[in-house]
Enzyme design. Structure first.
Site, short mmCIF file in Angstrom:
data_model
loop_
_atom_site.label_atom_id
_atom_site.label_comp_id
_atom_site.label_asym_id
_atom_site.label_seq_id
_atom_site.Cartn_x
_atom_site.Cartn_y
_atom_site.Cartn_z
N PHE A 140 0.87 -1.28 -0.11
CA PHE A 140 0.06 0.09 -0.01
C PHE A 140 0.92 1.09 0.04
O PHE A 140 1.91 1.32 0.74
CB PHE A 140 -1.07 0.10 1.09
CG PHE A 140 -2.12 -1.03 1.11
CD1 PHE A 140 -1.72 -2.24 1.12
CD2 PHE A 140 -3.28 -0.37 0.87
CE1 PHE A 140 -3.08 -3.20 0.93
CE2 PHE A 140 -4.46 -1.25 0.68
CZ PHE A 140 -4.23 -2.82 0.90
N LYS A 144 1.29 10.37 0.94
CA LYS A 144 2.70 10.61 0.96
C LYS A 144 3.58 9.12 0.89
O LYS A 144 4.99 9.07 0.45
CB LYS A 144 3.07 11.40 2.04
CG LYS A 144 2.60 12.75 1.88
CD LYS A 144 3.20 13.71 2.92
CE LYS A 144 2.50 15.09 2.75
NZ LYS A 144 2.97 16.23 3.78
N TYR A 145 3.02 8.25 1.28
CA TYR A 145 3.98 6.98 1.23
C TYR A 145 4.09 6.40 -0.29
O TYR A 145 5.22 5.40 -0.20
CB TYR A 145 2.97 5.95 2.09
CG TYR A 145 3.26 5.94 3.54
CD1 TYR A 145 2.81 7.11 4.38
CD2 TYR A 145 3.89 5.02 4.21
CE1 TYR A 145 2.78 7.10 5.65
CE2 TYR A 145 3.81 4.74 5.73
CZ TYR A 145 3.46 6.18 6.43
OH TYR A 145 3.49 6.15 7.71
N HIS A 252 8.03 -9.37 15.55
CA HIS A 252 8.51 -7.75 15.44
C HIS A 252 9.64 -7.74 16.07
O HIS A 252 10.02 -7.99 17.04
CB HIS A 252 7.35 -7.11 16.23
CG HIS A 252 7.42 -5.68 16.06
ND1 HIS A 252 8.33 -4.75 16.64
CD2 HIS A 252 6.11 -4.79 15.34
CE1 HIS A 252 7.75 -3.42 16.08
NE2 HIS A 252 6.89 -3.50 15.50
N TYR A 255 10.25 -6.51 19.96
CA TYR A 255 9.74 -7.16 21.12
C TYR A 255 10.29 -8.48 21.12
O TYR A 255 9.85 -9.25 21.99
CB TYR A 255 8.14 -7.05 21.21
CG TYR A 255 7.81 -5.67 21.13
CD1 TYR A 255 7.33 -5.22 22.22
CD2 TYR A 255 7.20 -5.25 19.92
CE1 TYR A 255 7.04 -3.84 22.53
CE2 TYR A 255 6.77 -4.01 19.90
CZ TYR A 255 6.72 -3.36 21.30
OH TYR A 255 6.00 -2.01 21.20
N GLU A 322 -2.82 -4.46 13.55
CA GLU A 322 -1.56 -5.50 14.05
C GLU A 322 -2.21 -6.21 15.15
O GLU A 322 -1.73 -7.22 15.62
CB GLU A 322 -0.62 -4.60 14.42
CG GLU A 322 0.75 -5.26 14.57
CD GLU A 322 1.99 -4.47 14.83
OE1 GLU A 322 2.88 -4.25 14.05
OE2 GLU A 322 2.16 -3.73 15.90
#
Ligand code: UD2
Length: 377
Positions: A140, A144-145, A252, A255, A322
């Site tokens: 996606f 601005k991405y 992740h 973590y 998430e």
């Protein structure tokens, strides 16, 4: 059982019919003809019941799912492919005694955790490349991405599923800003227009719904596997067929050194993403989800439904999709887990466990790229 019952019933009934026909002097052959038609109809309906019952038993066992989507290889998710390795391939012999010692390489439910040194790329490639797999990759780039797309695509072409058929699906509201990147043969791009939003949380969360829909409309008919990746990232090293499996999640990077009481799970029972204290495996990143198209479809559909249920109750989970993903994966264990080599963050220093960084989130100015800003994790 039903079949036996119907045969017994037939046998007994034939005797009775014989007696009645004798008593009334009826022509036995026409009588039998009518009767046989009736018996056949009954047997046929009994067979139907047996068949339906088998389907129900398979469903209960989780071996058969009624699915509205017409997937490309109908049964591929229920079967294990043959792991054919060519004769004469020479490679370092695997050992049962020596291997990675500073990291855990298998989960308690026996899914591999992929780290450098746990697989031999030569063997993996020799098995998977001849399968001619079709790999869908969603990304996606909203608002601005879109600026992250060029690096994402250019580095993917160098490192991501090299020599495989890869179809990138770019979801964007800025078609005109999608860069023209030269792709290797067998790889292509489809742009899927999506609306913009003034909330980054919504953009991030709505990916589940849009991926689900894209699988139903197109991807399900075309691909064997799917990867759903964040765009504000770059590939730095090999990401190959060692990452293929039925349901793949990535640990992740923030973590993996912590225990679950420190994970940012959703802790409010009012949310559908709620995970009670005391439960948890790993904390999975929302930036990379992968697997068989069918399994990722199930996951995205689940997350979408939970996100919508939360929205209807005016609650948003701590880390949007998430959080729902983490709940799903706690109770639907992934079949393969990618180590933080496959999801790093540029601001983090490399350490001993991570021998190679393959894919990493770039540093970004959240205040500048996001339509609205939230403190970073
Ligand atoms: C984390 C997750 C991300 C997602 C998010 C949920 C990691 C490393 N990242 O990243 O996957 O679960 O938390 O809160 O696990 N996007 C746009 N336009 C926008 C905003 C987002 O296109 O304006 C897309 C884009 O593909 C981006 C993705 O959504 O890569 C995730 O957004 P993010 O990178 O801003 O989220 P972040 O950094 O908190």
């Amino acid at each position: 059982m039903l079949l036996c019952k119907s045969l017994l019933f037939t046998y007994m009934f034939l005797g009775i019919v014989d007696i009645i026909a004798d008593v009334h002097g009826v022509n036995q052959s026409s009588f039998y003809l009518i009767f046989r038609v009736l018996v056949l109809t009954y047997c046929y309906s009994s067979f139907g019941e047996v068949k339906n019952k088998d389907v129900r038993i398979l469903e209960v066992l989780g071996l058969c799912q009624q699915d509205p989507v017409n997937f490309r290889r109908e049964n591929c998710s229920c079967r294990t492919r043959d792991m054919l390795s060519p004769q004469g391939l020479l490679y370092k012999q695997p050992s049962v005694l020596k291997g990675r010692t500073n990291v855990v390489t298998v989960t308690p439910w026996l899914a591999p955790i992929v780290w450098e040194g746990t697989f031999n790329p030569l063997i993996v490639d020799s098995i998977y490349k001849p399968m001619h797999l079709s790999i869908a990759t969603t990304v996606f780039a909203v608002g601005k991405y879109v600026r992250f797309l060029r690096d994402f695509l250019e580095t993917a072409e160098k490192h991501f599923m090299v020599d495989f058929k890869v179809h990138y699906y770019i979801f964007t509201d800025r078609r005109e800003d999608v860069p023209a990147v030269v792709l290797a043969p067998g790889r292509n791009v489809t742009i899927i227009p999506v609306p913009g939003s003034n909330r980054w949380q919504e953009i991030s969360s709505r990916r589940m719904e849009m991926i689900q829909t894209a699988i139903e409309n197109q991807i399900g008919k075309e691909a064997d596997y799917i990867f759903c990746l964040d765009v504000d990232t770059k590939f730095h090293g090999r990401w190959g067929a060692e990452t293929l499996s039925r349901l793949v999640a990535t640990i992740h990077p923030g973590y993996y050194e912590h225990t679950h009481e420190h994970y940012p799970y959703e802790r409010r029972p009012a949310s559908r993403a709620y995970i009670p204290a005391g439960e948890g495996d790993y904390y999975y990143g929302g930036a990379t989800i992968a697997g068989y198209v069918r399994d990722v479809h199930k996951l995205t559909k689940y997350c979408r439904e939970q996100l919508e249920a939360d929205a209807a109750n005016s609650i948003e989970a701590a880390w949007q999709e998430e959080s729902h993903l983490n709940r799903y994966l706690l109770y639907n264990k992934p079949t393969k887990i990618l180590s933080p080599e496959y999801l790093w963050q540029d601001f983090k220093a490399k350490n001993n466990e991570v021998q190679i960084i393959r894919f990493s989130q770039v540093n970004k100015n959240y205040a500048e790229v996001r339509p609205n800003v939230k403190k970073r994790k």
